[in-house]
Design a protein around this motif. Structure first.
Motif, PDB file in Angstrom:
ATOM      1  N   ARG A 281       0.777  -1.219   0.027  1.00 17.31           N
ATOM      2  CA  ARG A 281      -0.001   0.022  -0.064  1.00 17.31           C
ATOM      3  C   ARG A 281       0.936   1.121   0.100  1.00 17.31           C
ATOM      4  O   ARG A 281       0.442   2.396  -0.788  1.00 17.31           O
ATOM      5  CB  ARG A 281      -0.993  -0.042   1.264  1.00 17.31           C
ATOM      6  CG  ARG A 281      -2.062  -0.893   0.996  1.00 17.31           C
ATOM      7  CD  ARG A 281      -2.947  -1.136   2.288  1.00 17.31           C
ATOM      8  NE  ARG A 281      -2.054  -1.799   3.081  1.00 17.31           N
ATOM      9  CZ  ARG A 281      -2.382  -2.081   4.541  1.00 17.31           C
ATOM     10  NH1 ARG A 281      -3.645  -1.934   4.734  1.00 17.31           N
ATOM     11  NH2 ARG A 281      -1.600  -2.931   5.410  1.00 17.31           N
ATOM     12  N   CYS A 313      -5.401  -8.164   7.407  1.00 19.43           N
ATOM     13  CA  CYS A 313      -6.068  -7.524   8.213  1.00 19.43           C
ATOM     14  C   CYS A 313      -7.170  -8.069   8.639  1.00 19.43           C
ATOM     15  O   CYS A 313      -8.372  -7.419   9.122  1.00 19.43           O
ATOM     16  CB  CYS A 313      -6.614  -5.978   7.557  1.00 19.43           C
ATOM     17  SG  CYS A 313      -5.176  -4.947   7.012  1.00 19.43           S
ATOM     18  N   GLU A 316      -7.588  -7.931  12.549  1.00 22.10           N
ATOM     19  CA  GLU A 316      -7.434  -6.622  13.371  1.00 22.10           C
ATOM     20  C   GLU A 316      -8.726  -5.994  13.499  1.00 22.10           C
ATOM     21  O   GLU A 316      -9.701  -6.104  12.720  1.00 22.10           O
ATOM     22  CB  GLU A 316      -6.445  -5.971  12.546  1.00 22.10           C
ATOM     23  CG  GLU A 316      -5.097  -5.953  12.799  1.00 22.10           C
ATOM     24  CD  GLU A 316      -4.588  -7.310  12.320  1.00 22.10           C
ATOM     25  OE1 GLU A 316      -5.139  -8.026  11.369  1.00 22.10           O
ATOM     26  OE2 GLU A 316      -3.331  -7.864  12.346  1.00 22.10           O
ATOM     27  N   CYS A 321      -6.540  -1.161  12.454  1.00 22.16           N
ATOM     28  CA  CYS A 321      -5.908  -1.025  10.840  1.00 22.16           C
ATOM     29  C   CYS A 321      -5.943   0.736  10.795  1.00 22.16           C
ATOM     30  O   CYS A 321      -5.149   1.065   9.810  1.00 22.16           O
ATOM     31  CB  CYS A 321      -7.150  -1.584  10.076  1.00 22.16           C
ATOM     32  SG  CYS A 321      -7.239  -3.175  10.083  1.00 22.16           S
ATOM     33  N   CYS A 324      -2.764   1.603  12.271  1.00 24.72           N
ATOM     34  CA  CYS A 324      -1.600   1.145  11.518  1.00 24.72           C
ATOM     35  C   CYS A 324      -1.483   1.950  10.321  1.00 24.72           C
ATOM     36  O   CYS A 324      -0.526   2.274   9.939  1.00 24.72           O
ATOM     37  CB  CYS A 324      -2.023  -0.639  11.053  1.00 24.72           C
ATOM     38  SG  CYS A 324      -1.074  -1.223   9.897  1.00 24.72           S
TER      39      CYS A 324
END
Ligand code: 5AD
Ligand code: FES
Length: 345
Positions: A281, A313, A316, A321, A324
């Motif tokens: 990402r 993810c 989570e 997230c 993060c």
């Protein structure tokens, strides 16, 4: 090659044969040259702001059978679920507190959610969060249904065209689905007034660079407000279980090219990109993407919305997230902003 990139930067267009040449012959050097320009274009339009969208995967029932997708109807191993209205609203509540001002309702093409039910969901979310945008990602529907969704308050619609080549489309989908209908849906959505997103997978089975060039040309012609692309990743319970996943380098190159072709378009650094590379990402943002779409779905259903294997993810919480991603973006010099993040001319 650099001349082609300069031309793209200056004119926002390339001919088909030039695109094919670029896609066939790019190197790490050329990619870096491209990303310097695509990143600059993104910076000029969005500064160091990254828009966020809270993704709510509200059903994994699907009446379609796209060959690449893990929640297609013939996958008997998929553990099916639907979120209740209360659960959806609770995702929005958590999301709002975390600073999300766009909610993306994504699901399989699930007949249980009639037009009236979807309209009710949209109205409930809009009345609770009038300052938020609602994006739908629920597949192909009639012009009349789309219009009802829009009139109920939905702002945006994501519907990837998947591939702009008819013969390729047929190799990825059963006969009931057609590229012509997919495109008609996209034009209908635009006419109705939605901000519309389309896109495609990189490295889907049978894909050629000519197909990719045609995807770029279709997108140029369609002029969407949003473009979502990501690598194809095989899912173990589909007929494509043994196929190769899409390439990181090619996906990033395409993000860069799309940014130069469409300076103001909204481009997410997708979860699929983050799945094939731990820094996927971040690399997407540095190639010209400007949106991230972390998951707001309840943790107990996360691993069930499995379009492809090893999705990140799934364990989570929404807040994890969110923070993060905030850290990840800060490390590369960007900020998540609290904003609807509408398309601006
Ligand atoms: N790998 C990557 N992306 C996929 N999608 C569906 N299945 C896969 C897969 N196996 C993408 C499609 C769809 C979007 C919601 O997810 O492009 O439009
Ligand atoms: Fe989900 Fe990093 S974004 S854990």
């Amino acid at each position: 090659m650099k001349e082609l990139i300069d031309k793209l930067y200056e004119t926002q267009v390339l001919e088909r044969k030039e695109l094919v040449h670029l896609l066939n012959n790019f190197s790490a050097d050329i990619s870096d040259y491209l990303f310097e320009k695509s990143r600059l274009v993104a910076k000029n339009n969005f500064g160091n702001s990254i828009y966020t969208r809270g993704l709510i995967e509200f059903t994994n029932f699907c009446k379609n059978d796209c060959y690449y997708c893990g929640i297609s109807k013939s996958n008997k191993n998929a553990d099916r679920y639907r979120l209740s209205m209360e659960e959806i609203l609770s995702c929005c509540e958590t999301g709002y507190e975390l600073g999300f001002r766009t909610f993306v309702l994504q699901g399989g093409d699930d007949g249980y959610y009639s037009v009236d039910k979807v309209v009710e969901i949209i109205k409930k979310i809009k009345s609770a969060y009038p300052d938020c945008a609602i994006t739908l990602s629920i597949g192909e529907h009639s012009y009349e249904s789309y219009k009802k969704f829009y009139e109920a308050g939905a702002d945006r619609y994501l519907l990837r065209h998947e591939t702009a080549t008819d013969v390729h489309y047929k190799k990825l989908h059963p006969a009931e689905l057609s590229l012509a209908n997919r495109k008609q849906c996209l034009y209908n959505l635009k006419e109705i007034g939605f901000q519309v997103g389309t896109g495609f997978m990189i490295g889907s089975p049978f894909q050629t660079v000519e197909n990719l060039a045609d995807d770029l040309l279709f997108i140029k012609e369609f002029k969407p407000h949003m473009i979502g692309i990501g690598p194809f990743i095989p899912h173990k319970d589909t007929r494509f279980f043994n196929e190769k996943q899409g390439s990181l380098e090619l996906t990033l190159l395409l993000i860069g090219i799309l940014r130069l072709m469409h300076p103001k378009v909204l481009i997410p650094a997708t979860t699929a990109l983050g799945t094939i590379d731990p820094k996927g990402r971040e690399k997407g943002i540095l190639a010209g993407a400007n949106v991230v779409m972390p998951n707001l779905s309840p943790v107990n259903v996360r691993n069930k919305y499995s379009l492809y294997d090893n999705k990140i993810c799934t364990g989570e919480e929404a807040a994890e997230c969110r923070f993060c991603l905030q850290n990840r973006m800060q490390k590369i010099g960007y900020e998540l902003v609290i904003d609807r993040g509408d398309y601006k001319e």
